[in-house]
Scaffold this motif. Structure first.
Motif, PDB file in Angstrom:
ATOM      1  N   ASN A 169      28.367  55.272  55.173  1.00 42.48           N
ATOM      2  CA  ASN A 169      28.863  56.305  56.094  1.00 42.48           C
ATOM      3  C   ASN A 169      30.347  56.174  56.413  1.00 42.48           C
ATOM      4  O   ASN A 169      30.767  56.455  57.532  1.00 42.48           O
ATOM      5  N   SER A 170      31.124  55.741  55.446  1.00 48.49           N
ATOM      6  CA  SER A 170      32.558  55.566  55.683  1.00 48.49           C
ATOM      7  C   SER A 170      33.367  56.593  54.897  1.00 48.49           C
ATOM      8  O   SER A 170      32.839  57.306  54.057  1.00 48.49           O
ATOM      9  N   ASP A 171      34.646  56.649  55.211  1.00 46.06           N
ATOM     10  CA  ASP A 171      35.609  57.494  54.502  1.00 46.06           C
ATOM     11  C   ASP A 171      36.829  56.623  54.262  1.00 46.06           C
ATOM     12  O   ASP A 171      37.748  56.582  55.070  1.00 46.06           O
ATOM     13  N   CYS A 172      36.788  55.856  53.170  1.00 45.77           N
ATOM     14  CA  CYS A 172      37.800  54.827  52.911  1.00 45.77           C
ATOM     15  C   CYS A 172      38.858  55.294  51.916  1.00 45.77           C
ATOM     16  O   CYS A 172      38.546  55.947  50.920  1.00 45.77           O
ATOM     17  N   TRP A 173      40.096  54.908  52.219  1.00 48.20           N
ATOM     18  CA  TRP A 173      41.248  55.267  51.411  1.00 48.20           C
ATOM     19  C   TRP A 173      42.102  54.035  51.170  1.00 48.20           C
ATOM     20  O   TRP A 173      42.239  53.192  52.045  1.00 48.20           O
ATOM     21  N   ASP A 174      42.669  53.939  49.970  1.00 53.14           N
ATOM     22  CA  ASP A 174      43.615  52.874  49.659  1.00 53.14           C
ATOM     23  C   ASP A 174      45.021  53.436  49.775  1.00 53.14           C
ATOM     24  O   ASP A 174      45.329  54.485  49.191  1.00 53.14           O
ATOM     25  N   VAL A 175      45.856  52.755  50.532  1.00 51.08           N
ATOM     26  CA  VAL A 175      47.264  53.108  50.641  1.00 51.08           C
ATOM     27  C   VAL A 175      48.031  51.995  49.938  1.00 51.08           C
ATOM     28  O   VAL A 175      47.910  50.829  50.304  1.00 51.08           O
ATOM     29  N   PRO A 198      37.555  52.886  46.006  1.00 53.51           N
ATOM     30  CA  PRO A 198      36.236  52.581  45.444  1.00 53.51           C
ATOM     31  C   PRO A 198      35.486  51.588  46.335  1.00 53.51           C
ATOM     32  O   PRO A 198      34.283  51.411  46.200  1.00 53.51           O
ATOM     33  N   PHE A 199      36.195  50.949  47.245  1.00 54.53           N
ATOM     34  CA  PHE A 199      35.604  50.000  48.181  1.00 54.53           C
ATOM     35  C   PHE A 199      35.272  50.742  49.469  1.00 54.53           C
ATOM     36  O   PHE A 199      36.134  51.367  50.072  1.00 54.53           O
ATOM     37  N   SER A 200      34.021  50.719  49.871  1.00 57.92           N
ATOM     38  CA  SER A 200      33.656  51.382  51.118  1.00 57.92           C
ATOM     39  C   SER A 200      32.372  50.781  51.651  1.00 57.92           C
ATOM     40  O   SER A 200      31.734  49.967  51.005  1.00 57.92           O
ATOM     41  N   ARG A 201      32.046  51.216  52.835  1.00 53.61           N
ATOM     42  CA  ARG A 201      30.786  50.798  53.443  1.00 53.61           C
ATOM     43  C   ARG A 201      29.979  52.055  53.741  1.00 53.61           C
ATOM     44  O   ARG A 201      30.499  53.170  53.661  1.00 53.61           O
TER      45      ARG A 201
END
Length: 141
Positions: free
Chosen positions: A94-100, A89-92
């Motif tokens: 134009n990003s593609d953010c994933w939590d591991v 849910p945290f991103s900037r």
């Protein structure tokens, strides 16, 4: 078999397992770290073609560098339980953010809380980046 050709070597480096293991405070912790890394590398095999896979692959190398953080869980007798990758849910922009999320449990005491370590990784560029610091907390079983 896929072949990786890279014109950009930024972020590519080598490391030595022995160097990390030599930093372990005791032989038991050294053995636990070695078991942890073996499990991570065996469980994380994937083709790396999906964003989720790239986040997981990058976390594996970040885990190696941040093993001192995981050493806290390992040194208290905990072992790797699960590895979960989910859209962050945290991103900037134009990003593609994933939590591991790496979850550790106590194999000798099932009532003891798990330790969780979360890496937020942006895989939108050629070289993934970790966003924010590694987060850690305890959670009930």
């Amino acid at each position: 078999m896929p072949v990786v050709e890279s014109e950009q070597t930024t972020g590519m480096y080598g490391w030595r397992l022995d160097t990390l293991l030599d930093a372990a405070p005791t032989a038991d912790v050294r053995a636990a770290i070695q078991e942890f890394l073996t499990r991570v590398y065996d469980d994380l095999r994937n083709p790396g073609s999906a964003a989720k896979d790239r986040a997981l692959d990058f976390a594996a190398t970040d885990v190696f560098q941040a093993a001192i953080t995981a050493t806290e869980a390992i040194a208290t007798g905990k072992a790797l339980d699960t590895i979960i990758v989910e859209k962050s849910p945290f991103s900037r922009m134009n990003s593609d953010c994933w939590d591991v999320k790496l979850r550790f449990f106590d194999p000798e005491d099932g009532l003891r809380p798990r330790s969780v370590f979360r890496f937020t990784i942006d895989v939108s560029d050629t070289m993934p980046v970790t966003l924010r610091d590694i987060r850690t907390w305890s959670e009930a079983r």
